[in-house]
Write a protein that holds these residues in place. Structure first.
Motif, PDB file in Angstrom:
ATOM      1  N   ARG A   1      58.983  27.013 -27.406  1.00  0.00           N
ATOM      2  CA  ARG A   1      58.673  25.618 -27.712  1.00  0.00           C
ATOM      3  C   ARG A   1      58.334  25.454 -29.192  1.00  0.00           C
ATOM      4  O   ARG A   1      57.724  26.316 -29.799  1.00  0.00           O
ATOM      5  CB  ARG A   1      57.522  25.140 -26.844  1.00  0.00           C
ATOM      6  N   ILE A   2      58.701  24.320 -29.734  1.00  0.00           N
ATOM      7  CA  ILE A   2      58.442  23.967 -31.124  1.00  0.00           C
ATOM      8  C   ILE A   2      57.213  23.057 -31.144  1.00  0.00           C
ATOM      9  O   ILE A   2      57.183  22.063 -30.414  1.00  0.00           O
ATOM     10  CB  ILE A   2      59.653  23.211 -31.733  1.00  0.00           C
ATOM     11  N   PRO A   3      56.197  23.378 -31.957  1.00  0.00           N
ATOM     12  CA  PRO A   3      55.029  22.483 -32.005  1.00  0.00           C
ATOM     13  C   PRO A   3      55.356  21.208 -32.781  1.00  0.00           C
ATOM     14  O   PRO A   3      55.697  21.252 -33.958  1.00  0.00           O
ATOM     15  CB  PRO A   3      53.965  23.315 -32.720  1.00  0.00           C
ATOM     16  N   LEU A   4      55.278  20.084 -32.100  1.00  0.00           N
ATOM     17  CA  LEU A   4      55.491  18.783 -32.719  1.00  0.00           C
ATOM     18  C   LEU A   4      54.176  18.025 -32.663  1.00  0.00           C
ATOM     19  O   LEU A   4      53.314  18.316 -31.842  1.00  0.00           O
ATOM     20  CB  LEU A   4      56.596  18.018 -31.995  1.00  0.00           C
ATOM     21  N   TYR A   5      54.038  17.027 -33.525  1.00  0.00           N
ATOM     22  CA  TYR A   5      52.760  16.337 -33.652  1.00  0.00           C
ATOM     23  C   TYR A   5      52.920  14.836 -33.425  1.00  0.00           C
ATOM     24  O   TYR A   5      53.828  14.210 -33.946  1.00  0.00           O
ATOM     25  CB  TYR A   5      52.169  16.597 -35.044  1.00  0.00           C
ATOM     26  N   ASP A   6      51.971  14.308 -32.645  1.00  0.00           N
ATOM     27  CA  ASP A   6      51.847  12.874 -32.409  1.00  0.00           C
ATOM     28  C   ASP A   6      50.425  12.535 -32.843  1.00  0.00           C
ATOM     29  O   ASP A   6      49.487  12.629 -32.057  1.00  0.00           O
ATOM     30  CB  ASP A   6      52.072  12.564 -30.935  1.00  0.00           C
ATOM     31  N   GLY A   7      50.276  12.226 -34.124  1.00  0.00           N
ATOM     32  CA  GLY A   7      48.935  12.061 -34.681  1.00  0.00           C
ATOM     33  C   GLY A   7      48.244  13.411 -34.672  1.00  0.00           C
ATOM     34  O   GLY A   7      48.758  14.387 -35.202  1.00  0.00           O
TER      35      GLY A   7
ATOM     36  N   GLY B   1      60.079  11.015 -27.217  1.00  0.00           N
ATOM     37  CA  GLY B   1      59.569  10.190 -28.296  1.00  0.00           C
ATOM     38  C   GLY B   1      59.858  10.750 -29.671  1.00  0.00           C
ATOM     39  O   GLY B   1      60.626  11.697 -29.834  1.00  0.00           O
ATOM     40  N   ARG B   2      59.218  10.130 -30.659  1.00  0.00           N
ATOM     41  CA  ARG B   2      59.403  10.516 -32.065  1.00  0.00           C
ATOM     42  C   ARG B   2      58.119  11.186 -32.533  1.00  0.00           C
ATOM     43  O   ARG B   2      57.030  10.656 -32.337  1.00  0.00           O
ATOM     44  CB  ARG B   2      59.693   9.278 -32.897  1.00  0.00           C
ATOM     45  N   TYR B   3      58.276  12.342 -33.163  1.00  0.00           N
ATOM     46  CA  TYR B   3      57.137  13.148 -33.582  1.00  0.00           C
ATOM     47  C   TYR B   3      57.316  13.579 -35.030  1.00  0.00           C
ATOM     48  O   TYR B   3      58.355  13.332 -35.632  1.00  0.00           O
ATOM     49  CB  TYR B   3      57.029  14.404 -32.696  1.00  0.00           C
ATOM     50  N   THR B   4      56.313  14.251 -35.558  1.00  0.00           N
ATOM     51  CA  THR B   4      56.431  14.882 -36.867  1.00  0.00           C
ATOM     52  C   THR B   4      56.310  16.389 -36.671  1.00  0.00           C
ATOM     53  O   THR B   4      55.855  16.864 -35.630  1.00  0.00           O
ATOM     54  CB  THR B   4      55.348  14.390 -37.850  1.00  0.00           C
ATOM     55  N   ALA B   5      56.736  17.122 -37.688  1.00  0.00           N
ATOM     56  CA  ALA B   5      56.621  18.580 -37.672  1.00  0.00           C
ATOM     57  C   ALA B   5      55.989  19.011 -38.979  1.00  0.00           C
ATOM     58  O   ALA B   5      56.183  18.372 -40.014  1.00  0.00           O
ATOM     59  CB  ALA B   5      57.994  19.223 -37.498  1.00  0.00           C
ATOM     60  N   LYS B   6      55.226  20.090 -38.916  1.00  0.00           N
ATOM     61  CA  LYS B   6      54.612  20.614 -40.133  1.00  0.00           C
ATOM     62  C   LYS B   6      55.519  21.609 -40.841  1.00  0.00           C
ATOM     63  O   LYS B   6      55.321  21.903 -42.000  1.00  0.00           O
ATOM     64  CB  LYS B   6      53.258  21.240 -39.805  1.00  0.00           C
ATOM     65  N   ALA B   7      56.525  22.112 -40.139  1.00  0.00           N
ATOM     66  CA  ALA B   7      57.490  23.044 -40.732  1.00  0.00           C
ATOM     67  C   ALA B   7      58.442  22.277 -41.646  1.00  0.00           C
ATOM     68  O   ALA B   7      58.626  21.068 -41.503  1.00  0.00           O
ATOM     69  CB  ALA B   7      58.275  23.743 -39.626  1.00  0.00           C
ATOM     70  N   THR B   8      59.066  22.973 -42.572  1.00  0.00           N
ATOM     71  CA  THR B   8      60.091  22.364 -43.423  1.00  0.00           C
ATOM     72  C   THR B   8      61.390  22.266 -42.626  1.00  0.00           C
ATOM     73  O   THR B   8      61.541  22.924 -41.590  1.00  0.00           O
ATOM     74  CB  THR B   8      60.352  23.199 -44.688  1.00  0.00           C
ATOM     75  N   ILE B   9      62.327  21.497 -43.128  1.00  0.00           N
ATOM     76  CA  ILE B   9      63.611  21.380 -42.431  1.00  0.00           C
ATOM     77  C   ILE B   9      64.338  22.731 -42.446  1.00  0.00           C
ATOM     78  O   ILE B   9      64.999  23.092 -41.471  1.00  0.00           O
ATOM     79  CB  ILE B   9      64.455  20.213 -42.994  1.00  0.00           C
TER      80      ILE B   9
ATOM     81  N   GLY C   1      59.809  12.346 -47.353  1.00  0.00           N
ATOM     82  CA  GLY C   1      58.981  13.522 -47.562  1.00  0.00           C
ATOM     83  C   GLY C   1      58.322  14.086 -46.317  1.00  0.00           C
ATOM     84  O   GLY C   1      57.582  15.053 -46.393  1.00  0.00           O
ATOM     85  N   ARG C   2      58.565  13.495 -45.155  1.00  0.00           N
ATOM     86  CA  ARG C   2      58.010  13.993 -43.892  1.00  0.00           C
ATOM     87  C   ARG C   2      59.153  14.403 -42.975  1.00  0.00           C
ATOM     88  O   ARG C   2      60.255  13.873 -43.076  1.00  0.00           O
ATOM     89  CB  ARG C   2      57.179  12.907 -43.215  1.00  0.00           C
ATOM     90  N   ILE C   3      58.847  15.294 -42.066  1.00  0.00           N
ATOM     91  CA  ILE C   3      59.849  15.733 -41.096  1.00  0.00           C
ATOM     92  C   ILE C   3      59.643  14.948 -39.806  1.00  0.00           C
ATOM     93  O   ILE C   3      58.603  15.064 -39.151  1.00  0.00           O
ATOM     94  CB  ILE C   3      59.754  17.251 -40.832  1.00  0.00           C
ATOM     95  N   ALA C   4      60.629  14.134 -39.447  1.00  0.00           N
ATOM     96  CA  ALA C   4      60.601  13.351 -38.213  1.00  0.00           C
ATOM     97  C   ALA C   4      61.495  14.050 -37.191  1.00  0.00           C
ATOM     98  O   ALA C   4      62.624  14.430 -37.499  1.00  0.00           O
ATOM     99  CB  ALA C   4      61.105  11.938 -38.459  1.00  0.00           C
ATOM    100  N   VAL C   5      60.970  14.225 -35.983  1.00  0.00           N
ATOM    101  CA  VAL C   5      61.711  14.876 -34.911  1.00  0.00           C
ATOM    102  C   VAL C   5      61.906  13.866 -33.788  1.00  0.00           C
ATOM    103  O   VAL C   5      60.935  13.346 -33.232  1.00  0.00           O
ATOM    104  CB  VAL C   5      60.967  16.128 -34.392  1.00  0.00           C
ATOM    105  N   HIS C   6      63.157  13.570 -33.490  1.00  0.00           N
ATOM    106  CA  HIS C   6      63.504  12.613 -32.446  1.00  0.00           C
ATOM    107  C   HIS C   6      63.822  13.417 -31.187  1.00  0.00           C
ATOM    108  O   HIS C   6      64.799  14.161 -31.158  1.00  0.00           O
ATOM    109  CB  HIS C   6      64.694  11.759 -32.876  1.00  0.00           C
TER     110      HIS C   6
END
Length: 131
Positions: free
Chosen positions: A24-30, A58-66, A49-54
């Protein structure tokens, strides 16, 4: 009982459960962390400048780079469509020929998101889909 292989003696995963290779990939919702299977991700985009994961849920952010996500997701059917986009080829609904030998991908999410493939990456896409 054999113990000479990585999965020797280990039970097979139940249907719908991830294999040992599909972590699993850790994604962030807040502040919440949402561990997500790669197969549940439609695409990843670098947006302002942010990584959005669809993903399916839902839509999340990731702390990893692309680039880091590309390394983790490539074995699971992901493709670098453009320098700012990774797409899950299993979630491509349509491929539309575009200008200059490029393509536009229509994804299978509810929004039917459209992602342009760079001319440079178009040949890899053509190889994958035998175009």
């Amino acid at each position: 009982l054999r113990t000479d292989g990585p999965s020797a003696g280990a039970p097979a995963p139940a249907p719908g459960e991830p294999s040992a290779q599909e972590r699993r990939i850790p994604l962030y919702d807040g502040e919440r962390i949402v561990p997500t299977l790669p197969r549940h991700i439609f695409f990843v985009a670098s947006e302002e400048g942010r990584i959005a994961v669809h993903a399916v849920h839902g839509r999340y952010t990731a702390k990893a780079t692309i680039a880091e996500l590309e390394q983790r997701l490539m074995p699971h059917g992901f493709f670098r469509a453009h320098r700012s986009h990774l797409v899950n080829l299993n979630h491509v609904a349509e491929i539309i020929p575009w200008t200059g030998g490029s393509y536009k991908l229509v994804m299978s999410d509810k929004e039917r998101s459209e992602i342009l493939v760079s001319r440079y990456n178009a040949r890899d896409l053509k190889t994958h889909f035998d175009l």
